[in-house]
Motif scaffolding. Structure first.
Motif, short mmCIF file in Angstrom:
data_model
loop_
_atom_site.label_atom_id
_atom_site.label_comp_id
_atom_site.label_asym_id
_atom_site.label_seq_id
_atom_site.Cartn_x
_atom_site.Cartn_y
_atom_site.Cartn_z
N TYR A 1 0.83 -1.20 0.00
CA TYR A 1 0.00 0.00 0.00
C TYR A 1 0.86 1.25 0.00
CZ TYR A 1 -3.57 3.40 0.98
OH TYR A 1 -4.38 4.49 0.91
N ALA A 2 1.96 1.23 0.73
CA ALA A 2 2.85 2.38 0.77
C ALA A 2 3.37 2.69 -0.63
CB ALA A 2 4.00 2.13 1.73
N THR A 3 3.72 1.65 -1.39
CA THR A 3 4.18 1.85 -2.77
C THR A 3 3.08 2.51 -3.59
OG1 THR A 3 5.59 -0.09 -2.60
CG2 THR A 3 5.06 0.66 -4.80
N PHE A 4 1.87 2.02 -3.46
CA PHE A 4 0.72 2.58 -4.18
C PHE A 4 0.51 4.04 -3.81
CE2 PHE A 4 -4.02 3.03 -3.49
CZ PHE A 4 -4.29 3.51 -4.76
N ALA A 5 0.56 4.35 -2.53
CA ALA A 5 0.31 5.71 -2.07
C ALA A 5 1.41 6.67 -2.50
CB ALA A 5 0.16 5.73 -0.55
N GLU A 6 2.62 6.17 -2.67
CA GLU A 6 3.75 7.03 -3.01
C GLU A 6 3.95 7.21 -4.51
OE1 GLU A 6 6.99 5.23 -0.96
OE2 GLU A 6 6.13 5.71 1.00
N ASP A 7 3.27 6.42 -5.33
CA ASP A 7 3.43 6.51 -6.79
C ASP A 7 2.46 7.56 -7.33
OD1 ASP A 7 2.96 6.09 -9.59
OD2 ASP A 7 3.95 4.15 -9.40
N ALA B 1 0.18 -3.26 -6.41
CA ALA B 1 1.55 -2.78 -6.31
C ALA B 1 2.01 -2.07 -7.58
CB ALA B 1 2.49 -3.94 -6.00
N THR B 2 1.25 -2.23 -8.67
CA THR B 2 1.62 -1.60 -9.93
C THR B 2 0.39 -0.91 -10.51
OG1 THR B 2 1.06 -3.50 -11.31
CG2 THR B 2 3.32 -3.42 -10.42
N LEU B 3 0.62 -0.01 -11.45
CA LEU B 3 -0.49 0.65 -12.12
C LEU B 3 -1.35 -0.37 -12.84
CD1 LEU B 3 -2.01 3.19 -12.99
CD2 LEU B 3 -0.38 3.41 -14.89
N GLU B 4 -0.74 -1.36 -13.46
CA GLU B 4 -1.51 -2.39 -14.16
C GLU B 4 -2.41 -3.17 -13.21
OE1 GLU B 4 1.84 -1.92 -14.48
OE2 GLU B 4 1.76 -0.98 -16.46
N GLU B 5 -1.90 -3.51 -12.03
CA GLU B 5 -2.72 -4.21 -11.03
C GLU B 5 -3.87 -3.31 -10.59
OE1 GLU B 5 -0.44 -5.61 -7.72
OE2 GLU B 5 0.82 -6.88 -8.98
N LEU B 6 -3.60 -2.05 -10.38
CA LEU B 6 -4.64 -1.11 -9.97
C LEU B 6 -5.71 -0.99 -11.04
CD1 LEU B 6 -5.84 1.00 -8.07
CD2 LEU B 6 -4.25 2.68 -9.08
#
Length: 53
Positions: free
Chosen positions: A5-11, A37-42
């Motif tokens: 989640y931290a990765t998602f929030a920081e991207d 964890a990635t834009l594609e996953e989101l």
């Protein structure tokens, strides 16, 4: 809050995409584990949630 989640929030690209989603879809994504964890996953997760509505 886990590291994914931290990765998602920081991207900034992922955050921009996430913030333009309708509130019900954002809430469903926030409730899912693990968080994307990635834009594609989101994007894939958002499409899955949209099909449920």
């Amino acid at each position: 809050m886990d590291d994914r989640y931290a990765t998602f929030a920081e991207d900034p690209v992922m955050q921009a995409y996430f913030s333009q989603l309708p509130t019900p879809i954002r809430e469903q994504i926030r409730a899912r584990k693990p968080q994307p964890a990635t834009l594609e996953e989101l994007q894939r997760m958002a499409e899955e949630v949209k099909r449920l509505f």
